[in-house]
Design a protein around this motif. Sequence first.
Motif, PDB file in Angstrom:
ATOM      1  N   ILE A  29      25.080  57.662  52.583  1.00  0.00           N
ATOM      2  CA  ILE A  29      23.678  58.048  52.558  1.00  0.00           C
ATOM      3  C   ILE A  29      23.618  59.556  52.739  1.00  0.00           C
ATOM      4  CG2 ILE A  29      21.462  57.924  53.761  1.00  0.00           C
ATOM      5  CD1 ILE A  29      22.159  55.078  54.559  1.00  0.00           C
ATOM      6  N   ALA A  30      22.777  60.189  51.921  1.00  0.00           N
ATOM      7  CA  ALA A  30      22.565  61.630  52.061  1.00  0.00           C
ATOM      8  C   ALA A  30      21.077  61.907  52.135  1.00  0.00           C
ATOM      9  CB  ALA A  30      23.180  62.379  50.879  1.00  0.00           C
ATOM     10  N   VAL A  31      20.702  62.723  53.097  1.00  0.00           N
ATOM     11  CA  VAL A  31      19.348  63.256  53.173  1.00  0.00           C
ATOM     12  C   VAL A  31      19.476  64.709  52.741  1.00  0.00           C
ATOM     13  CG1 VAL A  31      17.396  63.810  54.658  1.00  0.00           C
ATOM     14  CG2 VAL A  31      18.679  61.683  55.029  1.00  0.00           C
ATOM     15  N   ILE A  32      18.824  65.034  51.637  1.00  0.00           N
ATOM     16  CA  ILE A  32      18.968  66.340  51.006  1.00  0.00           C
ATOM     17  C   ILE A  32      17.649  67.092  51.152  1.00  0.00           C
ATOM     18  CG2 ILE A  32      19.423  67.521  48.809  1.00  0.00           C
ATOM     19  CD1 ILE A  32      20.636  64.431  48.250  1.00  0.00           C
ATOM     20  N   GLN A  33      17.711  68.270  51.753  1.00  0.00           N
ATOM     21  CA  GLN A  33      16.505  69.070  51.923  1.00  0.00           C
ATOM     22  C   GLN A  33      16.689  70.418  51.247  1.00  0.00           C
ATOM     23  OE1 GLN A  33      16.183  68.612  56.296  1.00  0.00           O
ATOM     24  NE2 GLN A  33      14.257  67.588  55.820  1.00  0.00           N
ATOM     25  N   ARG A  34      15.718  70.770  50.414  1.00  0.00           N
ATOM     26  CA  ARG A  34      15.725  72.103  49.810  1.00  0.00           C
ATOM     27  C   ARG A  34      15.241  73.062  50.888  1.00  0.00           C
ATOM     28  NH1 ARG A  34      11.628  73.267  45.042  1.00  0.00           N
ATOM     29  NH2 ARG A  34      10.290  73.820  46.791  1.00  0.00           N
ATOM     30  N   VAL A  35      16.035  74.099  51.133  1.00  0.00           N
ATOM     31  CA  VAL A  35      15.730  75.022  52.227  1.00  0.00           C
ATOM     32  C   VAL A  35      15.697  76.469  51.748  1.00  0.00           C
ATOM     33  CG1 VAL A  35      16.731  73.484  53.974  1.00  0.00           C
ATOM     34  CG2 VAL A  35      18.165  75.254  52.947  1.00  0.00           C
ATOM     35  N   SER A  36      14.956  77.274  52.498  1.00  0.00           N
ATOM     36  CA  SER A  36      15.014  78.718  52.274  1.00  0.00           C
ATOM     37  C   SER A  36      16.036  79.331  53.231  1.00  0.00           C
ATOM     38  CB  SER A  36      13.645  79.368  52.440  1.00  0.00           C
ATOM     39  OG  SER A  36      13.105  79.086  53.712  1.00  0.00           O
ATOM     40  N   GLU A  37      16.359  78.580  54.298  1.00  0.00           N
ATOM     41  CA  GLU A  37      17.429  78.967  55.213  1.00  0.00           C
ATOM     42  C   GLU A  37      17.776  77.791  56.110  1.00  0.00           C
ATOM     43  OE1 GLU A  37      15.661  81.197  58.939  1.00  0.00           O
ATOM     44  OE2 GLU A  37      14.768  82.024  57.108  1.00  0.00           O
ATOM     45  N   SER A  38      19.019  77.762  56.570  1.00  0.00           N
ATOM     46  CA  SER A  38      19.463  76.709  57.478  1.00  0.00           C
ATOM     47  C   SER A  38      20.701  77.171  58.236  1.00  0.00           C
ATOM     48  CB  SER A  38      19.780  75.423  56.697  1.00  0.00           C
ATOM     49  OG  SER A  38      20.100  74.364  57.578  1.00  0.00           O
ATOM     50  N   THR A  39      20.792  76.764  59.485  1.00  0.00           N
ATOM     51  CA  THR A  39      21.964  77.090  60.306  1.00  0.00           C
ATOM     52  C   THR A  39      22.366  75.873  61.123  1.00  0.00           C
ATOM     53  OG1 THR A  39      20.632  77.856  62.175  1.00  0.00           O
ATOM     54  CG2 THR A  39      21.352  79.535  60.612  1.00  0.00           C
ATOM     55  N   VAL A  40      23.641  75.853  61.496  1.00  0.00           N
ATOM     56  CA  VAL A  40      24.127  74.857  62.438  1.00  0.00           C
ATOM     57  C   VAL A  40      24.901  75.613  63.516  1.00  0.00           C
ATOM     58  CG1 VAL A  40      26.204  74.340  61.054  1.00  0.00           C
ATOM     59  CG2 VAL A  40      25.423  72.704  62.779  1.00  0.00           C
ATOM     60  N   LYS A  41      24.566  75.293  64.777  1.00  0.00           N
ATOM     61  CA  LYS A  41      25.242  75.914  65.916  1.00  0.00           C
ATOM     62  C   LYS A  41      25.976  74.852  66.715  1.00  0.00           C
ATOM     63  CE  LYS A  41      22.028  79.738  66.679  1.00  0.00           C
ATOM     64  NZ  LYS A  41      21.140  80.382  67.667  1.00  0.00           N
ATOM     65  N   ILE A  42      27.130  75.250  67.226  1.00  0.00           N
ATOM     66  CA  ILE A  42      27.911  74.406  68.126  1.00  0.00           C
ATOM     67  C   ILE A  42      28.208  75.251  69.353  1.00  0.00           C
ATOM     68  CG2 ILE A  42      30.047  73.104  68.428  1.00  0.00           C
ATOM     69  CD1 ILE A  42      30.078  72.767  65.344  1.00  0.00           C
TER      70      ILE A  42
ATOM     71  N   GLY B  65      26.242  77.028  71.038  1.00  0.00           N
ATOM     72  CA  GLY B  65      25.559  78.310  70.956  1.00  0.00           C
ATOM     73  C   GLY B  65      26.071  79.269  69.891  1.00  0.00           C
ATOM     74  N   GLN B  66      27.156  78.890  69.209  1.00  0.00           N
ATOM     75  CA  GLN B  66      27.738  79.758  68.175  1.00  0.00           C
ATOM     76  C   GLN B  66      27.410  79.211  66.792  1.00  0.00           C
ATOM     77  OE1 GLN B  66      29.396  82.627  68.984  1.00  0.00           O
ATOM     78  NE2 GLN B  66      28.934  82.130  71.116  1.00  0.00           N
ATOM     79  N   ILE B  67      27.042  80.109  65.885  1.00  0.00           N
ATOM     80  CA  ILE B  67      26.760  79.683  64.515  1.00  0.00           C
ATOM     81  C   ILE B  67      28.057  79.237  63.848  1.00  0.00           C
ATOM     82  CG2 ILE B  67      25.999  80.423  62.221  1.00  0.00           C
ATOM     83  CD1 ILE B  67      23.999  82.275  63.602  1.00  0.00           C
ATOM     84  N   LYS B  68      28.060  77.992  63.370  1.00  0.00           N
ATOM     85  CA  LYS B  68      29.219  77.440  62.667  1.00  0.00           C
ATOM     86  C   LYS B  68      29.031  77.524  61.158  1.00  0.00           C
ATOM     87  CE  LYS B  68      32.819  74.592  61.928  1.00  0.00           C
ATOM     88  NZ  LYS B  68      33.171  74.815  60.541  1.00  0.00           N
ATOM     89  N   GLY B  69      27.792  77.320  60.691  1.00  0.00           N
ATOM     90  CA  GLY B  69      27.472  77.390  59.274  1.00  0.00           C
ATOM     91  C   GLY B  69      26.080  77.934  59.083  1.00  0.00           C
ATOM     92  N   GLN B  70      25.885  78.672  57.991  1.00  0.00           N
ATOM     93  CA  GLN B  70      24.582  79.293  57.746  1.00  0.00           C
ATOM     94  C   GLN B  70      24.413  79.540  56.253  1.00  0.00           C
ATOM     95  OE1 GLN B  70      24.203  83.018  59.828  1.00  0.00           O
ATOM     96  NE2 GLN B  70      22.006  83.102  59.499  1.00  0.00           N
ATOM     97  N   ILE B  71      23.214  79.213  55.734  1.00  0.00           N
ATOM     98  CA  ILE B  71      22.909  79.479  54.327  1.00  0.00           C
ATOM     99  C   ILE B  71      21.503  80.047  54.208  1.00  0.00           C
ATOM    100  CG2 ILE B  71      24.456  77.691  53.426  1.00  0.00           C
ATOM    101  CD1 ILE B  71      21.910  75.983  52.853  1.00  0.00           C
TER     102      ILE B  71
END
Length: 150
Positions: free
Chosen positions: A2-15, A17-23
């Motif tokens: 299953i995939a939930v796909i969201q069109r974004v203007s920006e997104s980040t994931v932190k682990i 407190g540190q940014i692990k991924g960013q677009i």
Amino acid sequence: MIAVIQRVSESTVKIEGQIKGQIGTGLMVLLGIEEADGSEDIEWLSKKIVNLRIFPDENEVMNRSILEALGDILLISQFTLHASTKKGNRPSYIKAAKPDIAIPLYEKFISYLEKDLGKPIQTGEFGADMKVALVNDGPVTIIMDSKNKV
């Protein structure tokens, strides 16, 4: 899968407190893997995601794929997408794949997405406590299940 796909203007994931991924412009994809998933699910879902025409063209019609929009992908594993809420109030995750099955499939899915997109993608970390932030553009949110492809 299953995939939930969201069109974004920006997104980040932190682990921790540190940014692990960013677009910036692109797709933030939450991916749930179940025991019955395999290579066929990975290949189908990867191709569907990168060819999904949900980005605006010159007439502001959703008619362009992420390939045409030159966007990026942030992929986050999320076993809770396979929650069953039929009985009681505590979700059951019995359908979600255990890590020994899910991790290799998740890593293979990353490889397929990178190949189909033609560039590296950003990711979270499988099994980590992640803080995901996004600005949903539209909003546009699509749910795909590889078991419902017919």
